[in-house]
Enzyme design. Structure first.
Site, PDB file in Angstrom:
ATOM      1  N   GLY A  84      55.444   8.161  38.873  1.00  0.00           N
ATOM      2  CA  GLY A  84      56.329   7.769  39.609  1.00  0.00           C
ATOM      3  C   GLY A  84      57.425   8.610  39.679  1.00  0.00           C
ATOM      4  N   GLY A 143      70.354   1.681  47.181  1.00  0.00           N
ATOM      5  CA  GLY A 143      70.037   3.218  47.392  1.00  0.00           C
ATOM      6  C   GLY A 143      68.507   3.424  46.762  1.00  0.00           C
ATOM      7  CE1 TYR A 147      60.708   4.176  40.882  1.00  0.00           C
ATOM      8  CE2 TYR A 147      61.710   2.182  40.861  1.00  0.00           C
ATOM      9  CZ  TYR A 147      61.116   3.343  40.328  1.00  0.00           C
ATOM     10  OH  TYR A 147      60.546   2.982  38.837  1.00  0.00           O
ATOM     11  N   PRO A 177      58.667  -2.907  34.055  1.00  0.00           N
ATOM     12  CG  PRO A 177      58.041  -0.914  33.356  1.00  0.00           C
ATOM     13  CD  PRO A 177      57.878  -1.708  34.506  1.00  0.00           C
TER      14      PRO A 177
END
Length: 240
Positions: A84, A143, A147, A177
């Protein structure tokens, strides 16, 4: 143990902890990395775990890379999709390149790896897939539309593939997580990080080893009745 495990983004941060934990548990591990060759060589030197350079956002590279791993170590039983990146920015300032880089690396990579191993897993009647999502894929984050979208997509991907794999003893689960003490999180400005930690009920950042412990639980042969689940490891910050 003869089970072969592949960890994408497996030479640093959470991925490194997962790779090391799997090896200590007796699995044969291949750590996949994208670009930092110096770090990958140091990782292999320190751990004895072979590292393979593969652009997991590229389907053909992923197929070729996983075929190489299978030829070297044996048929792949376990895939941990951990690779990632972040390219943060508010939507009105985000470029198409920032969007596409995150979607391809974080989400499309899950398709690329799983598509490359699913036929073999189905033929052998065994598979364990764990996709690393994020608290920000569950709750969103300012922001991070790229993601958050990619990580949220991982959670949906997990539930759908779990239904497809269940009859063949292929389990597919996700771990989400929270904020973990890695280089990525430590790069956050101190004043911002302080505010983040203040919102975590246990009062600290998580450790990468705590994510690895969750992975070990989900990939065990004995975990065959757990599939389509998301294990949130976030210190109580988001209960979902």
């Amino acid at each position: 143990m003869n089970r072969v495990a592949v960890v994408t983004g497996g030479t640093r941060g959470i991925g490194e902890a997962i790779s090391v934990a799997l090896k200590k548990a007796g699995y044969k591990v291949a750590a996949v990395y994208g670009g930092d060759e110096a770090k990958a060589k140091a990782f292999t030197h320190e751990t004895g775990i072979p590292a393979y350079k593969v652009d997991v956002s590229d389907f053909k590279q992923c197929q070729t890379g996983l075929q190489k791993i299978a030829a070297d170590l044996g048929p792949i039983d376990i895939v941990i999709n951990n690779a990632g990146i972040t390219r943060d920015g508010t939507l009105h300032k985000m470029t198409a390149e920032q969007w596409e880089a995150v979607i391809h690396t974080n989400l499309s990579s899950c398709f690329n790896t799983c598509r490359s191993v699913i036929d073999s897993m189905r033929e052998r009647g065994f598979g364990r897939i764990v996709n690393i999502g994020s608290i920000n894929g569950q709750a969103g984050q300012y922001g991070q539309v790229n993601y958050a979208a990619a990580k949220s997509g991982i959670h949906g991907f997990t539930k759908a593939l779990a239904q497809e794999g269940a009859a063949k003893n292929i389990t597919v689960n996700a771990i989400a997580p929270g904020y973990i003490d890695t280089d990525m999180v430590r790069a956050v400005p101190p004043q911002v990080l302080e505010k983040i930690v203040a919102k975590i009920p246990v009062g600290r950042l998580g450790q990468a080893s705590e994510i690895a412990r969750g992975v070990l639980f989900l990939v065990a042969d004995e975990a065959g009745f757990i599939t389509g689940s998301t294990l949130s490891i976030n210190g109580g910050q988001h209960m979902y």
